[in-house]
Write a protein that holds these residues in place. Structure first.
Motif, PDB file in Angstrom:
ATOM      1  N   UNK A   1      11.933  44.512  16.675  1.00  0.00           N
ATOM      2  CA  UNK A   1      12.648  43.735  15.897  1.00  0.00           C
ATOM      3  C   UNK A   1      13.731  42.991  16.826  1.00  0.00           C
ATOM      4  N   UNK A   2      13.938  41.659  16.455  1.00  0.00           N
ATOM      5  CA  UNK A   2      14.832  41.014  17.244  1.00  0.00           C
ATOM      6  C   UNK A   2      16.258  41.082  16.678  1.00  0.00           C
ATOM      7  N   UNK A   3      17.216  41.273  17.492  1.00  0.00           N
ATOM      8  CA  UNK A   3      18.780  41.437  17.102  1.00  0.00           C
ATOM      9  C   UNK A   3      19.148  40.293  16.269  1.00  0.00           C
ATOM     10  N   UNK A   4      20.261  40.273  15.753  1.00  0.00           N
ATOM     11  CA  UNK A   4      20.945  39.100  15.148  1.00  0.00           C
ATOM     12  C   UNK A   4      21.246  38.247  16.153  1.00  0.00           C
ATOM     13  N   UNK A   5      21.676  38.623  17.293  1.00  0.00           N
ATOM     14  CA  UNK A   5      22.086  37.569  18.295  1.00  0.00           C
ATOM     15  C   UNK A   5      21.031  36.858  18.949  1.00  0.00           C
ATOM     16  N   UNK A   6      19.702  37.658  18.901  1.00  0.00           N
ATOM     17  CA  UNK A   6      18.537  36.912  19.357  1.00  0.00           C
ATOM     18  C   UNK A   6      18.041  35.858  18.465  1.00  0.00           C
ATOM     19  N   UNK A   7      18.150  36.454  17.055  1.00  0.00           N
ATOM     20  CA  UNK A   7      17.719  35.179  16.263  1.00  0.00           C
ATOM     21  C   UNK A   7      18.626  34.366  15.993  1.00  0.00           C
ATOM     22  N   UNK A   8      19.753  34.552  16.233  1.00  0.00           N
ATOM     23  CA  UNK A   8      20.781  33.313  16.303  1.00  0.00           C
ATOM     24  C   UNK A   8      20.540  32.263  17.315  1.00  0.00           C
TER      25      UNK A   8
END
Length: 95
Positions: A20-27
């Protein structure tokens, strides 16, 4: 399963198996999507609202019903944006 539907003309398999992508990656992906959409709206003659933009881990997916010229222009614009790793075209063409 999808091929069984009468109206299905094409299936594209761009599934990536990953953590799963991290919050930073999704942002970052959300920012890239907004940046690409914004570039499309600034170009006269490009029907940017007909192009759906989805970004996942820096890969920008472009979808919609466009002309070949619009597709080329959209891909070229998306590739120029810092942070875009790749552009995947999933267009249906008018011409």
């Amino acid at each position: 399963i999808v091929k069984a539907f009468d109206d299905v003309r094409y299936i594209s398999d761009e599934i990536a198996v990953a953590e799963p992508a991290s919050l930073a990656t999704r942002s970052q992906d959300a920012w890239l999507t907004a940046k690409v959409k914004g570039q499309f709206l600034d170009i006269e003659g490009l029907q940017g609202l007909r192009i759906k933009v989805v970004t996942e881990r820096g890969m920008v997916y472009l979808m919609g019903v466009v002309t070949h010229a619009e597709a080329r222009q959209a891909v070229d614009l998306a590739k120029e944006i810092d942070g875009v790793n790749a552009v995947v075209k999933e267009f249906e063409y008018l011409e």
